[in-house]
Design an enzyme around this catalytic site. Structure first.
Site, PDB file in Angstrom:
ATOM      1  N   ALA A  62       0.826  -1.208   0.000  1.00 44.10           N
ATOM      2  CA  ALA A  62       0.000   0.000   0.000  1.00 44.10           C
ATOM      3  C   ALA A  62       0.859   1.257   0.000  1.00 44.10           C
ATOM      4  O   ALA A  62       2.022   1.234   0.410  1.00 44.10           O
ATOM      5  CB  ALA A  62      -0.926  -0.002   1.209  1.00 44.10           C
ATOM      6  N   GLY A 112       0.379  -5.480   0.481  1.00 44.89           N
ATOM      7  CA  GLY A 112      -0.616  -5.541  -0.582  1.00 44.89           C
ATOM      8  C   GLY A 112      -0.101  -6.264  -1.804  1.00 44.89           C
ATOM      9  O   GLY A 112      -0.874  -6.877  -2.556  1.00 44.89           O
ATOM     10  N   GLU A 115      -0.729  -9.767  -1.277  1.00 48.03           N
ATOM     11  CA  GLU A 115      -2.158 -10.028  -1.446  1.00 48.03           C
ATOM     12  C   GLU A 115      -2.546 -10.079  -2.919  1.00 48.03           C
ATOM     13  O   GLU A 115      -3.391 -10.889  -3.323  1.00 48.03           O
ATOM     14  CB  GLU A 115      -2.957  -8.955  -0.697  1.00 48.03           C
ATOM     15  CG  GLU A 115      -2.810  -9.104   0.812  1.00 48.03           C
ATOM     16  CD  GLU A 115      -3.444  -7.954   1.591  1.00 48.03           C
ATOM     17  OE1 GLU A 115      -4.354  -8.221   2.385  1.00 48.03           O
ATOM     18  OE2 GLU A 115      -3.041  -6.798   1.384  1.00 48.03           O
ATOM     19  N   GLU A 135       2.700  -5.638   7.576  1.00 51.61           N
ATOM     20  CA  GLU A 135       1.747  -4.647   8.095  1.00 51.61           C
ATOM     21  C   GLU A 135       1.733  -4.545   9.614  1.00 51.61           C
ATOM     22  O   GLU A 135       1.468  -3.473  10.169  1.00 51.61           O
ATOM     23  CB  GLU A 135       0.318  -4.978   7.602  1.00 51.61           C
ATOM     24  CG  GLU A 135       0.077  -4.705   6.143  1.00 51.61           C
ATOM     25  CD  GLU A 135       0.389  -5.897   5.248  1.00 51.61           C
ATOM     26  OE1 GLU A 135      -0.039  -5.891   4.086  1.00 51.61           O
ATOM     27  OE2 GLU A 135       1.072  -6.841   5.725  1.00 51.61           O
TER      28      GLU A 135
END
Length: 751
Positions: A62, A112, A115, A135
């Site tokens: 992110a 991310g 992910e 994270e």
């Protein structure tokens, strides 16, 4: 376009994440991806799809700067315009593709990025790639479906390590754990395309959680994982939320129901002050490298000279050698040099024995280190860092000796922690080549480096100093040349009040326990034993001012002076008579320690001598008296212009003094946890009490560290004022201070 598409001759569509430098999933990239990906799905010529990253990174996760904007929206507005929901939609789009999707991991896939790879049906990885979910280090959890997807492909212990502890896996380990399907042996894109063409779509969202993972949850594995995470970082809030997400993933809840739990927990975390603190530090590290006005190209550092082979000099030498930089290590006597080399060799030999260092690497390190007694061996070094004892005349003499034996453009740096560097530099023909490089002990372990600019330091010198810090992986800040610089100047009131609290009635154990409960890595008394009780004592002796009645007053001296006079400096002074590996405030035996009974007796003696009647001291008072004057000193440093921004101070205290990361550093703590007004009010109370104490008792000196900073007063007056996302009120008010000419004479006062 941040996401670009192309079609290979074999009919495989390729969508490339292209958002330098790390292909982060900012709004622009996510929006672009959602526009471009359907084109490949709808193109009849496209048989399968490969997702990859441009350059050396698949995706760094992110865009951290967007979290501040998200928080500024508030929880209600975020429901209407949720950037994380947009990211989740992107994952659904990849997952739902009727054509096989393969992630071609050309480099690290973090947060991310991991992910996105799990949203693809399969993963093909380059040998040097990795998958990770860091994270938790930002007080968050993977909010793009990661907590629900990872337990569907990986063993639960692996998933917990990756998400609860933020531990990444290299490609080979990721393959062994079911996260990666193939490690490429040749052309990554070609092998990913071939894999995509030969495998049917297989969305992870449609897979059942492995039975073994469900059994492990039923057997208490999640509770055990949580206990491990909490023990490692007791103040962190994210692990508990992560466990709830894992419970949802491994329960009878559907994939969609699990995602709902993930979103609820993510939202809770992103609005928490702890996550804001950790994100603040993440950005602070990057800002610290951007020193205002220091914009010249740094000089190359191909060879380094270190003067002084003691604990500090040896540790500094190790920092460079471990980065492949040759080091010339000089000392004045052969036995001192031999002792230093033996210490360095034993540290690397210990790593070799534990398997943390290969034999080849060990031999390489030893080959890069040249011990010498001759200054002439500094003739071709690019920088010399002296680490000799804190004696001004000695520092000046070695600077002259270095000047005679180095290239005219070689930097000459001092590791002093308290002497005036301008005075040291003044002996040279060219003082512009001088700056301070204040390492923290042990230098090969401690992360903080305070680079100190003098009044004559050239921009080239400063730029090279900052590049040097980055080269050896230090958390590096630039500070001005004031008494104690930033870290030790702020430590003075902290240490002073710790000793004052003892004289008023608190025990050594209570003071340290209150600091540790607050979140410090250790209490002030234990810290004194670690760094050496003699540091300030020696400074006062060198200044011929044992009371040191200056702007910086280090509090009552009697107890620690008594220790130093007996040569009990702490961990560095073992005492074989009592089988102690260190003796100061504490008697240290191995990793255990106990307060020295003689210290308790001496403290009682000091109290009686000063007419002090011990009283009950609360833990709350201990915390306020330790930290509020420390914070106030930080405001004064900013106000006087000896540091560029408040976040630099926060970095110094997190990485140099053990301040709890989840509280963001002392300046962040003041603004976001306590509030300026409360600190200001308490400082006034403590200031009045201190003045009353030294008025009534001539054995106490006046202290100045309770006198409120004008910058603190200005911040208190504006408390509650909204600032732009990512800003701090301290820095907004500081900018006004500097514009109005109210700041001091430090090098950053005119910014």
């Amino acid at each position: 376009m941040p996401a670009t598409i192309s079609v290979r001759p074999d009919g495989v569509g390729v969508i490339t994440l292209d958002s330098p430098p790390v292909n982060s999933l900012g709004t622009e990239l996510v929006t672009s991806f959602k526009q471009e990906f359907p084109k490949l799905v709808q193109d009849p010529k496209v048989k399968a799809i490969v997702v990859t990253g441009k350059g050396a990174m698949f995706c760094g996760g992110a865009e951290i700067t967007e979290f501040a904007v998200m928080v500024a929206m508030g929880p209600e507005k975020m429901k209407e315009n949720n950037p994380v929901a947009a990211l989740s939609e992107m994952m659904d789009m990849i997952d739902a593709s009727p054509k096989t999707t393969v992630a071609a991991l050309n480099g690290p896939a973090l947060g991310g990025g991991g992910e996105v790879s799990l949203a693809c049906h399969y993963r093909v990885a380059a040998p040097n790639s990795s998958v990770g979910f860091p994270e938790v280090n930002l007080g968050l959890l993977p909010g793009g479906q990661g907590t629900q997807r990872l337990p569907r492909v990986a063993p639960l212990p692996t998933a917990m390590q990756m998400i609860l502890q933020g531990k990444p896996l290299k490609s080979d380990a990721a393959k062994k754990n079911g996260i990666v399907d193939l490690v490429a042996s040749g052309d990554l894109l070609a092998e990913a395309a071939e894999f995509a063409l030969s495998h049917p779509p297989a969305p992870i969202s449609k897979r059942e959680v492995p039975k073994t993972n469900r059994f492990m949850v039923a057997a208490g594995a999640l509770e055990s994982g949580l206990n491990t995470a909490v023990k490692a970082a007791p103040l962190m809030v994210a692990p508990r939320s992560i466990i709830k997400c894992f419970e949802a993933a491994c329960s009878k809840k559907s994939f969609r129901e699990g995602l709902q739990v993930e979103m609820e927990e993510f939202t809770k975390l992103v609005f928490s002050v702890e996550s804001a603190a950790l994100r603040h530090l993440f950005l602070a590290e990057r800002m610290a490298q951007k020193v205002p006005g220091v914009d010249e190209k740094p000089a190359p550092l191909k060879k380094i000279g270190i003067l002084g082979a003691g604990l500090m000099g040896g540790g500094i030498a190790m920092c460079f050698v471990q980065k492949g930089i040759p080091v010339v290590l000089k000392d004045a006597q052969q036995d001192w040099l031999d002792s230093g080399m033996k210490k360095i060799e034993s540290l690397w030999a210990g790593q070799l024995k534990k398997g943390r260092l290969s034999k080849d690497k060990y031999q390489q390190y030893m080959g890069l280190l040249k011990p010498t007694l001759d200054y002439a061996d500094f003739k071709d070094v690019d920088m010399v860092i002296e680490a000799v004892p804190e004696i001004m005349d000695l520092k000046k003499q070695v600077f002259l000796d270095i000047e005679k034996n180095t290239k005219p453009d070689a930097l000459i740096c001092t590791n002093t922690s308290g002497l005036n560097i301008d005075d040291i530099a003044a002996v040279l023909k060219d003082p512009s080549r001088v700056m301070g490089t204040h390492f923290f002990s042990p230098a090969n372990v401690m992360q903080l480096l305070e680079n100190v600019r003098t009044s004559k330091s050239s921009i080239r010198t400063l730029s090279t100093g900052m590049a040097m810090g980055k080269l050896i992986s230090k958390k590096c800040i630039m500070v001005g040349n004031c008494d104690g610089f930033v870290g030790n100047r702020m430590l003075a009131p902290y240490a002073g009040e710790a000793k004052m609290l003892l004289e008023e009635g608190a025990s050594v154990e209570q003071v340290d326990a209150a600091a540790v409960k607050f979140g410090m890595a250790m209490g002030p008394m234990a810290l004194g034993d670690l760094v050496g009780q003699e540091i300030f004592w020696k400074q006062r002796k060198a200044a011929n001012d044992m009371k040191k009645q200056t702007k910086t007053y280090y509090g009552p001296y009697e107890l620690t002076d008594w220790l130093c006079e007996q040569g009990r400096f702490g961990l560095k002074t073992p005492d074989p008579k009592i089988k102690a590996n260190g003796r100061g405030i504490f008697i240290h035996r191995g990793r255990d320690k106990m307060v020295d009974p003689e210290v308790v007796a001496k403290l009682d003696e000091v109290r009686k001598m000063k007419g002090m009647v011990p009283r009950q001291v609360t833990d709350e008072e201990i915390v306020e008296r330790l930290f509020y004057p420390l914070i106030n000193e930080g405001f004064k440093i900013l106000e006087e212009g000896y540091v560029a921004r408040s976040s630099d101070i926060d970095l110094a205290y997190i990485y140099g003094y053990g301040f709890p990361p989840s509280k963001g550093g002392p300046m962040f703590f003041a603004e976001n946890y306590t509030g300026f007004k409360k600190i200001l009010e308490k400082l006034k109370v403590f200031d009045a009490q201190a003045k009353e104490r030294y008025t009534k008792n001539s054995q106490y000196l006046p202290v100045h560290y309770f006198e409120p900073s004008k910058l603190l007063e200005a911040c208190a007056a504006k408390e509650g004022t909204k600032v732009f996302p990512g800003q701090t009120l301290i820095d907004v008010v500081l900018k006004e201070f500097r514009k109005s000419g109210s700041a001091g004479a430090g090098p950053f006062s005119k910014l």
